[in-house]
Design a protein around this motif. Structure first.
Motif, PDB file in Angstrom:
ATOM      1  N   THR A 153       0.283   4.976   8.088  1.00 36.51           N
ATOM      2  CA  THR A 153       0.605   6.071   7.191  1.00 36.51           C
ATOM      3  C   THR A 153       1.809   6.850   7.697  1.00 36.51           C
ATOM      4  O   THR A 153       1.976   7.061   8.886  1.00 36.51           O
ATOM      5  N   SER A 208      -5.957   4.199   7.310  1.00 35.02           N
ATOM      6  CA  SER A 208      -4.798   5.072   7.474  1.00 35.02           C
ATOM      7  C   SER A 208      -3.726   4.487   8.389  1.00 35.02           C
ATOM      8  O   SER A 208      -2.694   5.097   8.591  1.00 35.02           O
ATOM      9  N   THR A 212      -7.855   8.101   4.018  1.00 30.92           N
ATOM     10  CA  THR A 212      -7.363   7.969   5.380  1.00 30.92           C
ATOM     11  C   THR A 212      -8.150   8.936   6.249  1.00 30.92           C
ATOM     12  O   THR A 212      -8.757   9.890   5.758  1.00 30.92           O
ATOM     13  N   CYS A 239      -5.495   9.800  -0.147  1.00 32.91           N
ATOM     14  CA  CYS A 239      -6.034   8.690  -0.928  1.00 32.91           C
ATOM     15  C   CYS A 239      -5.132   7.476  -0.741  1.00 32.91           C
ATOM     16  O   CYS A 239      -3.927   7.557  -0.984  1.00 32.91           O
ATOM     17  N   ALA A 240      -5.704   6.370  -0.309  1.00 36.14           N
ATOM     18  CA  ALA A 240      -4.940   5.148  -0.103  1.00 36.14           C
ATOM     19  C   ALA A 240      -5.113   4.217  -1.307  1.00 36.14           C
ATOM     20  O   ALA A 240      -6.226   3.986  -1.765  1.00 36.14           O
ATOM     21  N   ARG A 245       0.805  -1.216   0.000  1.00 31.91           N
ATOM     22  CA  ARG A 245       0.000   0.000   0.000  1.00 31.91           C
ATOM     23  C   ARG A 245       0.837   1.264   0.000  1.00 31.91           C
ATOM     24  O   ARG A 245       1.974   1.282   0.453  1.00 31.91           O
ATOM     25  N   ASP A 292       0.001   5.867   0.196  1.00 27.68           N
ATOM     26  CA  ASP A 292      -0.982   6.946   0.316  1.00 27.68           C
ATOM     27  C   ASP A 292      -0.530   8.160  -0.482  1.00 27.68           C
ATOM     28  O   ASP A 292       0.654   8.486  -0.509  1.00 27.68           O
TER      29      ASP A 292
END
Length: 227
Positions: free
Chosen positions: A132, A129, A119, A146-147, A48, A50
């Protein structure tokens, strides 16, 4: 994105971007992306990252997936990653009533990247989130990022391109650091749970250890010669 990694007029997801002359609109040179997925990964495991939206003043704003174009492609000498055709799969709608395209997935040459959601506000990062980077809370970013995630299907180097619309250029423009390069391992010839960065540090430590050992033997031999 155009061939060779150059920016091109908006198309596909890019075509949905809202290009406006608003001082609070995304500014590519101030927008950033953070997360492990930008640098490393393992075959078959979702990774992932962000995307944090900032305007021309460096102030953070809640991200809209319509403002962000993400493309993840496995690099190969047999093809031009800039010319890869991507297909999209979108959900029907999201909680805010926006077009379903805003929460879809995109597949480029066998690699699928998906928008996970927003998030939570800086300082209360939980759920999506979680994990992060602290950079989310810097530069006035008081709302969600935005993830995104992708699951690499083969080992190798991957290119992650992240762009936002530019009112000045009328096209999508890469954010800071984009395109990113991520090394994906398959784990077959590596130590369990060892990441690529871990191997880099292990290599550096080995070089320093070898140098120290060489100096030690030189010192011992000189002392023996004096005796």
């Amino acid at each position: 994105f155009g061939a060779g990694g150059k920016q091109s007029p908006a198309s596909g997801r890019e075509g949905q971007a809202q290009v406006v002359g608003d001082p609070k609109a995304p500014d590519a040179k101030n927008c950033i992306a953070v997360g492990t997925g930008l640098h490393e990964g393992k075959v078959g495991e979702a990774v992932r990252f962000d995307v944090i939206i900032r305007d021309m003043f460096g102030d953070g704003h809640q991200c809209s997936p319509l403002q962000v174009a993400v493309r993840v492609v496995r690099l190969s000498p047999a093809r031009d990653e800039g010319a890869v055709q991507c297909t999209r799969e979108s959900s029907d709608s999201d909680d805010s009533g926006e077009s379903g395209d805003s929460r879809g997935c995109e597949t480029c040459a066998g690699t699928t990247s998906c928008f996970l959601g927003l998030t939570e506000d800086a300082g209360t990062n939980q759920a999506v989130s979680k994990g992060t980077d602290p950079a989310v809370s810097r530069g006035g970013a008081v709302a969600g990022a935005c993830a995104f995630s992708y699951t690499p299907e083969a080992a190798g180097m991957y290119q992650i391109s992240v762009a936002v619309p530019s009112a000045m250029k009328g096209s999508m423009v890469h954010i800071q650091g984009s395109p990113f390069r991520a090394y994906v391992e398959d784990g077959s010839l590596f130590l369990p749970n060892m990441t690529f960065s871990g191997y880099v540090w292990l290599f550096v430590a080995s070089l320093l250890g070898a140098a120290a050992l060489s100096l030690f033997f030189v010192y011992v031999s000189r002392q023996a010669g004096r005796a």
